[in-house]
Scaffold this active site. Structure first.
Site, PDB file in Angstrom:
ATOM      1  N   GLU A  59      -3.932  -0.963  -0.609  1.00  0.00           N
ATOM      2  CA  GLU A  59      -4.636  -1.794  -1.583  1.00  0.00           C
ATOM      3  C   GLU A  59      -5.408  -0.907  -2.545  1.00  0.00           C
ATOM      4  O   GLU A  59      -5.529   0.306  -2.344  1.00  0.00           O
ATOM      5  CB  GLU A  59      -5.580  -2.770  -0.870  1.00  0.00           C
TER       6      GLU A  59
ATOM      7  N   ARG B 194      -9.763  -5.077  12.564  1.00  0.00           N
ATOM      8  CA  ARG B 194     -11.214  -4.992  12.428  1.00  0.00           C
ATOM      9  C   ARG B 194     -11.759  -3.939  13.391  1.00  0.00           C
ATOM     10  O   ARG B 194     -11.508  -3.994  14.591  1.00  0.00           O
ATOM     11  CB  ARG B 194     -11.818  -6.368  12.760  1.00  0.00           C
TER      12      ARG B 194
ATOM     13  N   GLN C 276     -12.791  -2.152   8.437  1.00  0.00           N
ATOM     14  CA  GLN C 276     -11.409  -2.480   8.803  1.00  0.00           C
ATOM     15  C   GLN C 276     -10.437  -1.401   8.368  1.00  0.00           C
ATOM     16  O   GLN C 276     -10.785  -0.481   7.629  1.00  0.00           O
ATOM     17  CB  GLN C 276     -11.024  -3.811   8.170  1.00  0.00           C
TER      18      GLN C 276
ATOM     19  N   HIS D 192      -5.883  -1.062   7.669  1.00  0.00           N
ATOM     20  CA  HIS D 192      -4.591  -1.764   7.649  1.00  0.00           C
ATOM     21  C   HIS D 192      -3.469  -0.803   8.031  1.00  0.00           C
ATOM     22  O   HIS D 192      -3.540   0.392   7.743  1.00  0.00           O
ATOM     23  CB  HIS D 192      -4.299  -2.309   6.247  1.00  0.00           C
TER      24      HIS D 192
ATOM     25  N   HIS E 150     -12.220   1.163   5.763  1.00  0.00           N
ATOM     26  CA  HIS E 150     -12.927   0.734   4.560  1.00  0.00           C
ATOM     27  C   HIS E 150     -13.679  -0.567   4.786  1.00  0.00           C
ATOM     28  O   HIS E 150     -13.391  -1.316   5.728  1.00  0.00           O
ATOM     29  CB  HIS E 150     -11.945   0.551   3.403  1.00  0.00           C
TER      30      HIS E 150
END
Ligand code: ZN
Length: 319
Positions: free
Chosen positions: A114, A191, A95, A97, A171
């Site tokens: 993250e 995804r 995935q 972001h 990642h």
């Protein structure tokens, strides 16, 4: 009131989840497919509830709205951070972001940068971190052709490793890994690949190739990590990452350590051990699996005992 905010989180069942949140952390989980604990969250998809004191029973998002003085009268409309513990019994999807501008424009919420502190990893476990495409055309070609072995960069991991995953980084957390994740408060995931897995209802999970191609950083570039460790008789402290979104620190405490606030509020997750949090004359027992926020009303505190903690605080955008 100079009180900590101990929090009760929300569990998320996932196709790839397991039961280690129970066996390792002693939580009562909804099923043996429990993938995530949203431990410190004000996100609408799973806000934490205050367990103690004056605000017991309120959710963190309610408190952010009703009592801004606890958070230093912030400018942000939403609590910016989210702490999770993740149990990957099976591989998570590959995935990526978006950043804030893409996330706000397309999804109406923040992007997601993250970072992962690896709590435990089975022998031989790996993450996907980055990719080998040199151009967006090459990235698209490899995704369309399903050349995953050629595209995805795999890295072996062990307990204690730390990874910074800026938005735009392809990642995946691999099977056999437990992590403590500190991230922006966002639930937007694009995804790229889900191993052609079939869900209970016979369908495959949706992929988001167009958005993935739009937000992926090409070529991949490892962010510079500049881990700094300092040590005293009673503690070891490592600054894991500091950026406009968050600052994350690891503390290993054996004894008494005094703290003075360096941020309007800070988030603590105890990942091993037990001890006490002391604020003036009040003592609070704390142990592995506990999560709390020290609000702006608490300027000084002491942690004592044998405690391994991951702490975070909001980034300083204007620094
Ligand atoms: Zn992610």
């Amino acid at each position: 009131m100079k009180e900590p905010l101990f929090l009760k989180g929300v569990f998320k069942e996932k196709i790839w989840g397991g039961s280690k949140l129970q066996s390792q952390f002693n939580y009562t989980i909804p099923s043996s497919k429990t993938g995530e604990l949203w431990a410190i969250s004000a996100h609408k998809n799973g806000p934490s509830t205050i367990l103690n004191g004056e605000y017991q029973g309120s959710t963190l998002d309610e408190l952010w709205q009703s009592n801004p003085e606890l958070f230093g009268e912030p400018d942000e409309a939403v609590f910016p951070l989210l702490t999770k513990i993740i149990d990957a019994e099976d591989d998570l999807s590959v995935q990526v972001h978006p950043d804030d501008s893409y996330g706000l424009e397309k999804e109406g919420e923040l992007g997601k940068t993250e970072c992962w502190y690896i709590l435990a990893a089975d022998e031989g476990s790996e993450i996907v971190y980055g990719h080998h495409a040199q151009t967006t055309e090459e990235l698209e070609e490899m995704i369309t052709q399903g050349e995953w072995d050629k595209l995805l960069r795999r890295i072996p991991v062990k307990a204690g490793d730390f990874f910074y995953v800026p938005s735009g980084t392809i990642h995946a957390i691999g099977s056999g890994i437990m992590i403590l994740e500190t991230q922006q408060s966002s639930d937007t995931t694009y995804r790229v690949y889900d191993y052609d897995r079939i869900q209970d209802d016979g369908s495959e999970r949706e992929l988001h190739i167009i958005d993935s191609l739009a937000v992926t950083t090409v070529p991949h570039k490892d962010p510079a990590l500049n881990l700094k460790t300092d040590q005293t008789d009673s503690c070891t402290h490592t600054l894991l990452v500091e950026n406009p979104f968050f600052k994350v620190d690891e503390w290993t405490i054996n004894g008494n350590v005094d703290f003075t606030a360096s941020s309007p509020y800070s988030l603590y997750s105890i990942v091993a051990g037990e001890g006490k949090l002391v604020i003036e004359s009040d003592e609070y027992n704390c142990k592995k699996g506990d999560h709390f926020i020290l609000p702006a009303t608490v300027n000084e505190w002491t942690l004592k005992g044998n405690l391994h903690l991951i702490a975070s605080q909001p980034g300083k955008v204007n620094q």
